[in-house]
Each structure stands twice: as C-alpha cells, then as structure tokens.
Design a protein around this motif. Sequence first.
Motif, PDB file in Angstrom:
ATOM      1  N   ARG A 130       0.824  -1.208   0.000  1.00 38.39           N
ATOM      2  CA  ARG A 130       0.000   0.000   0.000  1.00 38.39           C
ATOM      3  C   ARG A 130       0.857   1.256   0.000  1.00 38.39           C
ATOM      4  NH1 ARG A 130      -3.887  -3.514   2.690  1.00 38.39           N
ATOM      5  NH2 ARG A 130      -2.698  -3.468   4.634  1.00 38.39           N
ATOM      6  N   GLU A 131       1.966   1.223   0.703  1.00 34.05           N
ATOM      7  CA  GLU A 131       2.847   2.388   0.736  1.00 34.05           C
ATOM      8  C   GLU A 131       3.501   2.617  -0.622  1.00 34.05           C
ATOM      9  OE1 GLU A 131       4.751   5.767   1.806  1.00 34.05           O
ATOM     10  OE2 GLU A 131       3.044   4.748   2.723  1.00 34.05           O
ATOM     11  N   ASN A 132       3.816   1.543  -1.343  1.00 33.64           N
ATOM     12  CA  ASN A 132       4.365   1.699  -2.696  1.00 33.64           C
ATOM     13  C   ASN A 132       3.386   2.439  -3.598  1.00 33.64           C
ATOM     14  OD1 ASN A 132       6.724   0.277  -2.085  1.00 33.64           O
ATOM     15  ND2 ASN A 132       5.824  -1.694  -2.645  1.00 33.64           N
ATOM     16  N   VAL A 133       2.118   2.082  -3.514  1.00 28.16           N
ATOM     17  CA  VAL A 133       1.102   2.755  -4.327  1.00 28.16           C
ATOM     18  C   VAL A 133       0.927   4.194  -3.859  1.00 28.16           C
ATOM     19  CG1 VAL A 133      -1.305   2.745  -5.053  1.00 28.16           C
ATOM     20  CG2 VAL A 133      -0.076   0.582  -4.845  1.00 28.16           C
ATOM     21  N   ASN A 134       0.921   4.398  -2.544  1.00 26.29           N
ATOM     22  CA  ASN A 134       0.816   5.765  -2.009  1.00 26.29           C
ATOM     23  C   ASN A 134       1.908   6.666  -2.585  1.00 26.29           C
ATOM     24  OD1 ASN A 134      -1.364   5.106  -0.397  1.00 26.29           O
ATOM     25  ND2 ASN A 134      -0.170   4.871   1.466  1.00 26.29           N
ATOM     26  N   GLN A 135       3.120   6.149  -2.640  1.00 28.30           N
ATOM     27  CA  GLN A 135       4.242   6.930  -3.148  1.00 28.30           C
ATOM     28  C   GLN A 135       4.004   7.348  -4.592  1.00 28.30           C
ATOM     29  OE1 GLN A 135       7.857   4.693  -2.596  1.00 28.30           O
ATOM     30  NE2 GLN A 135       7.607   4.561  -0.372  1.00 28.30           N
ATOM     31  N   LEU A 136       3.511   6.417  -5.403  1.00 33.45           N
ATOM     32  CA  LEU A 136       3.266   6.746  -6.807  1.00 33.45           C
ATOM     33  C   LEU A 136       2.182   7.808  -6.933  1.00 33.45           C
ATOM     34  CD1 LEU A 136       3.723   6.173  -9.843  1.00 33.45           C
ATOM     35  CD2 LEU A 136       1.800   4.571  -9.693  1.00 33.45           C
ATOM     36  N   ILE A 137       1.078   7.625  -6.240  1.00 34.98           N
ATOM     37  CA  ILE A 137      -0.038   8.563  -6.341  1.00 34.98           C
ATOM     38  C   ILE A 137       0.405   9.961  -5.911  1.00 34.98           C
ATOM     39  CG2 ILE A 137      -2.342   9.131  -5.479  1.00 34.98           C
ATOM     40  CD1 ILE A 137      -2.278   6.793  -7.432  1.00 34.98           C
ATOM     41  N   LYS A 138       1.163  10.045  -4.840  1.00 32.77           N
ATOM     42  CA  LYS A 138       1.637  11.347  -4.356  1.00 32.77           C
ATOM     43  C   LYS A 138       2.573  12.001  -5.369  1.00 32.77           C
ATOM     44  CE  LYS A 138       3.523  13.634  -0.274  1.00 32.77           C
ATOM     45  NZ  LYS A 138       4.013  13.450   1.121  1.00 32.77           N
TER      46      LYS A 138
ATOM     47  N   VAL B 227      -7.428   4.078  -0.265  1.00 29.12           N
ATOM     48  CA  VAL B 227      -8.175   5.263  -0.682  1.00 29.12           C
ATOM     49  C   VAL B 227      -8.599   6.115   0.512  1.00 29.12           C
ATOM     50  CG1 VAL B 227      -8.976   4.354  -2.872  1.00 29.12           C
ATOM     51  CG2 VAL B 227     -10.276   3.868  -0.815  1.00 29.12           C
ATOM     52  N   GLU B 228      -8.825   5.483   1.647  1.00 31.18           N
ATOM     53  CA  GLU B 228      -9.196   6.264   2.829  1.00 31.18           C
ATOM     54  C   GLU B 228      -8.080   7.234   3.206  1.00 31.18           C
ATOM     55  OE1 GLU B 228     -10.858   5.700   7.407  1.00 31.18           O
ATOM     56  OE2 GLU B 228     -10.385   3.939   6.193  1.00 31.18           O
ATOM     57  N   PHE B 229      -6.846   6.791   3.074  1.00 33.51           N
ATOM     58  CA  PHE B 229      -5.703   7.664   3.357  1.00 33.51           C
ATOM     59  C   PHE B 229      -5.642   8.808   2.350  1.00 33.51           C
ATOM     60  CE2 PHE B 229      -1.164   8.689   2.677  1.00 33.51           C
ATOM     61  CZ  PHE B 229      -0.882   9.223   3.929  1.00 33.51           C
ATOM     62  N   TRP B 230      -5.824   8.504   1.056  1.00 30.45           N
ATOM     63  CA  TRP B 230      -5.780   9.550   0.036  1.00 30.45           C
ATOM     64  C   TRP B 230      -6.832  10.621   0.286  1.00 30.45           C
ATOM     65  CZ3 TRP B 230      -6.170   5.919  -4.848  1.00 30.45           C
ATOM     66  CH2 TRP B 230      -5.061   5.050  -4.862  1.00 30.45           C
ATOM     67  N   LEU B 231      -8.009  10.189   0.753  1.00 27.36           N
ATOM     68  CA  LEU B 231      -9.140  11.108   0.896  1.00 27.36           C
ATOM     69  C   LEU B 231      -9.135  11.859   2.221  1.00 27.36           C
ATOM     70  CD1 LEU B 231     -11.968   8.900  -0.658  1.00 27.36           C
ATOM     71  CD2 LEU B 231     -10.526  10.609  -1.774  1.00 27.36           C
ATOM     72  N   SER B 232      -8.205  11.510   3.090  1.00 28.06           N
ATOM     73  CA  SER B 232      -8.098  12.216   4.369  1.00 28.06           C
ATOM     74  C   SER B 232      -6.767  12.937   4.509  1.00 28.06           C
ATOM     75  CB  SER B 232      -8.286  11.236   5.535  1.00 28.06           C
ATOM     76  OG  SER B 232      -7.310  10.207   5.489  1.00 28.06           O
TER      77      SER B 232
ATOM     78  N   GLY C  78      -2.755  16.332  -1.036  1.00 28.93           N
ATOM     79  CA  GLY C  78      -1.635  16.063  -1.917  1.00 28.93           C
ATOM     80  C   GLY C  78      -1.667  14.727  -2.620  1.00 28.93           C
ATOM     81  N   TYR C  79      -2.843  14.096  -2.705  1.00 29.48           N
ATOM     82  CA  TYR C  79      -2.932  12.794  -3.374  1.00 29.48           C
ATOM     83  C   TYR C  79      -3.887  12.822  -4.575  1.00 29.48           C
ATOM     84  CZ  TYR C  79      -0.024  10.649   0.162  1.00 29.48           C
ATOM     85  OH  TYR C  79       1.043  10.337   0.962  1.00 29.48           O
ATOM     86  N   VAL C  80      -5.103  13.293  -4.379  1.00 28.23           N
ATOM     87  CA  VAL C  80      -6.061  13.330  -5.485  1.00 28.23           C
ATOM     88  C   VAL C  80      -6.919  14.588  -5.387  1.00 28.23           C
ATOM     89  CG1 VAL C  80      -6.208  10.823  -5.809  1.00 28.23           C
ATOM     90  CG2 VAL C  80      -7.758  11.960  -4.184  1.00 28.23           C
TER      91      VAL C  80
END
Length: 317
Positions: free
Chosen positions: A152-160, A194-199, A202-204
């Motif tokens: 999940r952190e790998n994906v977080n890094q890309l999205i950010k 997605v919960e992390f991105w939406l809270s 700097g992600y979406v």
Amino acid sequence: MRPYSDALYNSQYFPWSYLAAGTEGKNPGFDPLEIMVREAHKRGLEIEAWINPYRVRSSGYKQALSEENPAKAMVRSGDAIEWNGGIYYDPASKKAQELIVNGVQEIVANYDVDGIHFDDYFYPTTDAAFDADSYKQYKNSGGKLALADWRRENVNQLIKQVYAAVKQEDSSVRFGVSPQGNLSNNYNQQFIDVEFWLSTGGYVDYICPQIYFGFNNGSCPYAETVAQWNNLIRVSGIDLYVGLSPFKLGQEDTWAGNGKNEWKNTTDILQRMVETAREEEKYQGFVLFRYDSLFQPAGSVKEQVAVELKNLKDILK
C-alpha cells in the motif's frame, strides 16, 4: 491514453500503442490525443487522459512488446514482472515509478488536457510470490512494514508523486482515480489505501469509485456504498464522482445476491441512483460505463435503455 505501457499520443517514453496502427511502435500518422483535445474543447467539453499505470500486458496477451517498450528491458532488470501470463511494472521499483510519473508529466506538458485519470489497475494479485524479491530486498535493508502495508505504501508513493508532477506542470489540471466500489477489495486485494488519500492532502483532486451495484445488492447496496465513499472524504476540495453501470441494464447481476434481477426490468434505476447520490455533500457528478451501453445498446435491451436514458435526461435539465 496508455492502456498497456504504450501511448495513444506522441511520447518520448512509450511506444505507439498497437491500438493506434495495429502494431506496437508503429506511428499511425496522426496524434489521437491532439485531435481529441482539440475537438473536445471546440465543443465546450473537458477531456482527461485515462491511464493504466502498472499494466504492461494482460494475462494471455497476444501482442508482442516492441523493442522501444521500456518494459522489455525492465523485465530483465526486475523493474517489471511477468506474472500469470501477463506483465506488470513492479510498484516497488523506483525506476518504474519514475517512468510512470514522467509519462504523466509529459502529457500535461504537451497537451491541453483538463485532467489525468488512473483506472483501477494496481496490484494484479495478492500472492506473496508476485514481488517476493522486491520485498526481500526491502526487509534486508531494514524495512519493518508487513507485506500488505508495504504494498500500500508503494502505491501511495506513486499517487503522491503523480499528483505533485501534475500540479508542478499545470496547477489547473486535475488528478483522480477510479477505484473499485468495494472498499475491502481496494484495500486488501489491490493494496490501495483510498481512505488515506481522501483524508490527506496532496494525493487526489477527486475520487470516482466504480459503484456498479444495485440498491438491493447483497454485499454493497448502492445507497449505503455511496454514503461510505462520501464520508471518507475529509479534505476540502476533493470531489466525489459516482461511477454507474448502464452495461448491466437488462442483465442478471450474477453476484448481487437478492438483487441479481434488479437491472432486468427497471426503467429508472440510473435516475434514482443520481438522485440518491445528490444527497451526499461531496457529490459533484456521475460517470457512465460505458458509452455504447446507452448510445449503441444491444437490440435485446434497446427499448429499455431508451426509457432509462429519457428518465435520466429528465433530471439533468
């Protein structure tokens, strides 16, 4: 614009898609994205470039990789992975992350798009063997995260990184993702938080969950699922667009439990879905998958779709 580590536009990073001229790497003699942007804006429409970030080839693919495809060398280096008859960029690879980010930034720099949109193709499997080598390197270097959290952190890094690259190039361009509607599948099967991105800022700029469920769906009933997604958004400025599924009209919804027949004889389910979604604070619109389900429907559902479309249009006036 990038279905398979390729490009439906003129790119310095990816070869021309075989969908453009029949063979990967072959220039079709025109630029589809340039034409689409021009014609969309001429008609007062916004247009976003739709990208599959990690997928190079689907399982059982038949189209060979061209020599210009960066995945060819990255399979050899371990930055891309052959898995179950498909090929995927390794989300843990910094080289793969950089390639994906550069490809996004290139589009924003060279084309007047209004947004960048990532589809729901992230980790292709839950099997620990998929990226066992990368995870072992991570652990050997002192990493403490469990496999699922690390993914999940790998994906977080890309999205950010993608968000930052888009804003650096043009702050008016929006970036969003269309994950699956089932929150558990996103978190536990595709490893996207997605919960992390939406809270977290700097992600979406928006989220467009594929809420392809009827009101009576046994696992994810529509109204409750829309409310769930709305309530996840805790950052000001992030919008909710609801993905709807007109492709199900007239069909049995096989995995819907007691709601499996809900789409068969309806004439207003899309209308009711939009009206329901409008009750949510973060809702800003809906997305239909797919175009031909409404405008080029199969003959067996043509009359039903026509009534659905009329009723939907009635609430858009």
